[in-house]
Design a protein around this motif. Structure first.
Motif, PDB file in Angstrom:
ATOM      1  N   VAL A  82      32.860  41.145  31.988  1.00  0.00           N
ATOM      2  CA  VAL A  82      33.582  41.236  33.262  1.00  0.00           C
ATOM      3  C   VAL A  82      32.682  40.679  34.352  1.00  0.00           C
ATOM      4  CG1 VAL A  82      35.021  43.211  32.595  1.00  0.00           C
ATOM      5  CG2 VAL A  82      32.771  43.615  33.630  1.00  0.00           C
ATOM      6  N   SER A  83      33.267  40.435  35.511  1.00  0.00           N
ATOM      7  CA  SER A  83      32.515  39.834  36.608  1.00  0.00           C
ATOM      8  C   SER A  83      31.689  40.881  37.363  1.00  0.00           C
ATOM      9  CB  SER A  83      33.472  39.145  37.575  1.00  0.00           C
ATOM     10  OG  SER A  83      32.782  38.715  38.732  1.00  0.00           O
ATOM     11  N   GLY A  84      30.456  40.521  37.681  1.00  0.00           N
ATOM     12  CA  GLY A  84      29.634  41.382  38.511  1.00  0.00           C
ATOM     13  C   GLY A  84      30.132  41.447  39.946  1.00  0.00           C
ATOM     14  N   ASN A  85      31.014  40.511  40.325  1.00  0.00           N
ATOM     15  CA  ASN A  85      31.617  40.563  41.652  1.00  0.00           C
ATOM     16  C   ASN A  85      32.620  41.701  41.746  1.00  0.00           C
ATOM     17  OD1 ASN A  85      30.288  38.155  42.592  1.00  0.00           O
ATOM     18  ND2 ASN A  85      31.731  36.978  41.359  1.00  0.00           N
ATOM     19  N   SER A  86      33.289  42.002  40.618  1.00  0.00           N
ATOM     20  CA  SER A  86      34.270  43.088  40.585  1.00  0.00           C
ATOM     21  C   SER A  86      33.633  44.417  40.205  1.00  0.00           C
ATOM     22  CB  SER A  86      35.382  42.748  39.589  1.00  0.00           C
ATOM     23  OG  SER A  86      36.093  41.591  39.968  1.00  0.00           O
ATOM     24  N   TYR A  87      32.642  44.369  39.320  1.00  0.00           N
ATOM     25  CA  TYR A  87      31.956  45.582  38.838  1.00  0.00           C
ATOM     26  C   TYR A  87      30.475  45.426  39.139  1.00  0.00           C
ATOM     27  CZ  TYR A  87      36.428  46.329  36.590  1.00  0.00           C
ATOM     28  OH  TYR A  87      37.773  46.509  36.363  1.00  0.00           O
ATOM     29  N   ASN A  88      30.087  45.883  40.313  1.00  0.00           N
ATOM     30  CA  ASN A  88      28.751  45.622  40.845  1.00  0.00           C
ATOM     31  C   ASN A  88      27.653  46.397  40.111  1.00  0.00           C
ATOM     32  OD1 ASN A  88      30.418  46.105  43.971  1.00  0.00           O
ATOM     33  ND2 ASN A  88      30.275  44.192  42.842  1.00  0.00           N
ATOM     34  N   ASN A  89      26.474  45.800  40.148  1.00  0.00           N
ATOM     35  CA  ASN A  89      25.228  46.479  39.754  1.00  0.00           C
ATOM     36  C   ASN A  89      25.127  46.847  38.280  1.00  0.00           C
ATOM     37  OD1 ASN A  89      24.654  46.617  42.619  1.00  0.00           O
ATOM     38  ND2 ASN A  89      26.037  48.377  42.691  1.00  0.00           N
ATOM     39  N   SER A 238      45.459  40.661  50.344  1.00  0.00           N
ATOM     40  CA  SER A 238      44.333  41.100  51.176  1.00  0.00           C
ATOM     41  C   SER A 238      43.572  42.251  50.533  1.00  0.00           C
ATOM     42  CB  SER A 238      44.829  41.515  52.561  1.00  0.00           C
ATOM     43  OG  SER A 238      45.675  42.659  52.475  1.00  0.00           O
ATOM     44  N   LEU A 239      44.251  43.035  49.691  1.00  0.00           N
ATOM     45  CA  LEU A 239      43.610  44.176  49.044  1.00  0.00           C
ATOM     46  C   LEU A 239      43.075  43.827  47.653  1.00  0.00           C
ATOM     47  CD1 LEU A 239      46.141  46.978  50.045  1.00  0.00           C
ATOM     48  CD2 LEU A 239      43.930  46.451  51.090  1.00  0.00           C
ATOM     49  N   TYR A 240      43.613  42.771  47.075  1.00  0.00           N
ATOM     50  CA  TYR A 240      43.146  42.343  45.754  1.00  0.00           C
ATOM     51  C   TYR A 240      42.454  40.990  45.865  1.00  0.00           C
ATOM     52  CZ  TYR A 240      45.487  46.251  43.544  1.00  0.00           C
ATOM     53  OH  TYR A 240      45.856  47.527  43.147  1.00  0.00           O
ATOM     54  N   THR A 241      41.504  40.938  46.787  1.00  0.00           N
ATOM     55  CA  THR A 241      40.617  39.797  46.942  1.00  0.00           C
ATOM     56  C   THR A 241      39.187  40.270  46.696  1.00  0.00           C
ATOM     57  OG1 THR A 241      42.015  38.608  48.518  1.00  0.00           O
ATOM     58  CG2 THR A 241      39.663  38.124  48.571  1.00  0.00           C
ATOM     59  N   SER A 246      27.125  36.981  46.149  1.00  0.00           N
ATOM     60  CA  SER A 246      26.126  36.096  46.746  1.00  0.00           C
ATOM     61  C   SER A 246      26.504  35.711  48.172  1.00  0.00           C
ATOM     62  CB  SER A 246      25.988  34.820  45.899  1.00  0.00           C
ATOM     63  OG  SER A 246      27.189  34.070  45.933  1.00  0.00           O
ATOM     64  N   GLY A 247      27.721  36.154  48.592  1.00  0.00           N
ATOM     65  CA  GLY A 247      28.177  35.829  49.929  1.00  0.00           C
ATOM     66  C   GLY A 247      28.828  34.469  50.035  1.00  0.00           C
ATOM     67  N   ASN A 248      29.019  33.829  48.881  1.00  0.00           N
ATOM     68  CA  ASN A 248      29.561  32.475  48.859  1.00  0.00           C
ATOM     69  C   ASN A 248      31.046  32.486  48.498  1.00  0.00           C
ATOM     70  OD1 ASN A 248      29.787  29.699  48.836  1.00  0.00           O
ATOM     71  ND2 ASN A 248      28.985  29.499  46.742  1.00  0.00           N
ATOM     72  N   GLY A 249      31.890  32.924  49.450  1.00  0.00           N
ATOM     73  CA  GLY A 249      33.330  32.851  49.253  1.00  0.00           C
ATOM     74  C   GLY A 249      33.927  34.076  48.587  1.00  0.00           C
TER      75      GLY A 249
END
Length: 266
Positions: A82-89, A238-241, A246-249
């Motif tokens: 899974v993506s670390g953007n969705s599931y952090n740390n 807007s809620l599922y974005t 990394s702050g890039n988009g």
């Protein structure tokens, strides 16, 4: 002589009849094995869970194994990146553990009840210390080509509570539910058409409710099954974005997409 010929003919007729009966007799059904073990592996262009991308719209490698007992009880495990953007740390991994019981009260109707736990090693929401791990109980039934299934949340919905709410905090999200309605049709030799519609309800956070759908076709080539599906939702963009850590988009993870898959069951 005529009597001998007649007797021989009668004996021959009885012999042919006996052979025909033997040949036409149905074969005894194969005994159901007491223990059954299977494994599965797949590569997909996007891992969609209830219509929402779990991999930031990137590919995933998936696999698991299942054990089934002839009594109807079963256990299994399934895994995916899974993506670390969705599931952090965390480790960027989803591990599903499940078990349940299947039975057929009448012909063509199969019922299923079980427990399912989604585990994300090390992952937590931001710096809150809240885990994404999620537990559900499910009830389902299959009649011929049609399946209906309902999942009920025993824990907060993937870590959603006051401390992690993307909207006005309103308590926990235990008791969230998901209804899955699906149908599978054999449309050609070794080719299956799948139609699905689902509805996600998030307890105390109705803004996050949405409907998802899937139209897919899969062909079993023997060495593997190739599938192509259109998957989408009407989730609030807007809620599922999901923002890139990394702050890039950012990316809208509930918008429609085509998903290509290659899978094999052993």
């Amino acid at each position: 002589m005529k009597k001998l010929i007649l007797a021989a003919a009668i004996c021959g007729a009885f012999s042919v009849s006996a052979r025909a009966q033997t040949a036409d007799a149905p074969a005894a059904p194969a005994a159901t094995p007491e223990h059954t073990f299977t494994a599965n592996v797949a590569v997909v262009s996007d891992y969609r869970f209830r219509g929402i991308s779990q991999t930031y719209k990137q590919p995933a490698v998936q696999g698991g194994f299942d054990y089934a007992h002839s009594s109807g009880f079963y256990l299994g495990n399934w895994n995916s990146n899974v993506s670390g953007n969705s599931y952090n740390n965390g480790a960027g991994l989803e591990m599903d553990l499940y078990g349940g019981y299947k039975f057929a009260p009448v012909q063509d109707l199969n019922l299923d009840i079980g427990l399912l736990y989604y585990y994300y090693p090390g992952a937590e929401v931001g710096t809150t210390g809240v885990k994404y791990n999620n537990g559900e109980i499910y009830f389902g039934g299959t009649w011929k080509w049609f399946t209906a299934k309902y999942n009920y949340g025993l824990t907060d919905f993937f870590g959603l509570r006051d401390a992690t709410a993307p909207v006005t905090p309103r308590g926990d999200s235990k008791g969230s539910g998901y209804l899955d309605l699906s149908a599978n049709f054999d449309v050609y030799e070794k080719t299956t058409l799948t139609l699905h519609v689902g509805r996600q309800w998030v307890h105390n956070y109705s803004e996050l409710n949405y409907t998802d759908y899937k139209i897919g076709v899969a062909r079993d080539f023997g060495f593997a099954t190739l599938g192509l599906a259109v998957i989408g939702t009407n989730a609030d963009k807007s809620l599922y974005t999901v923002r890139n850590t990394s702050g890039n988009g950012s990316r809208e993870v509930g918008t429609p997409t085509a998903v290509l898959s290659l899978s094999k069951t052993f």
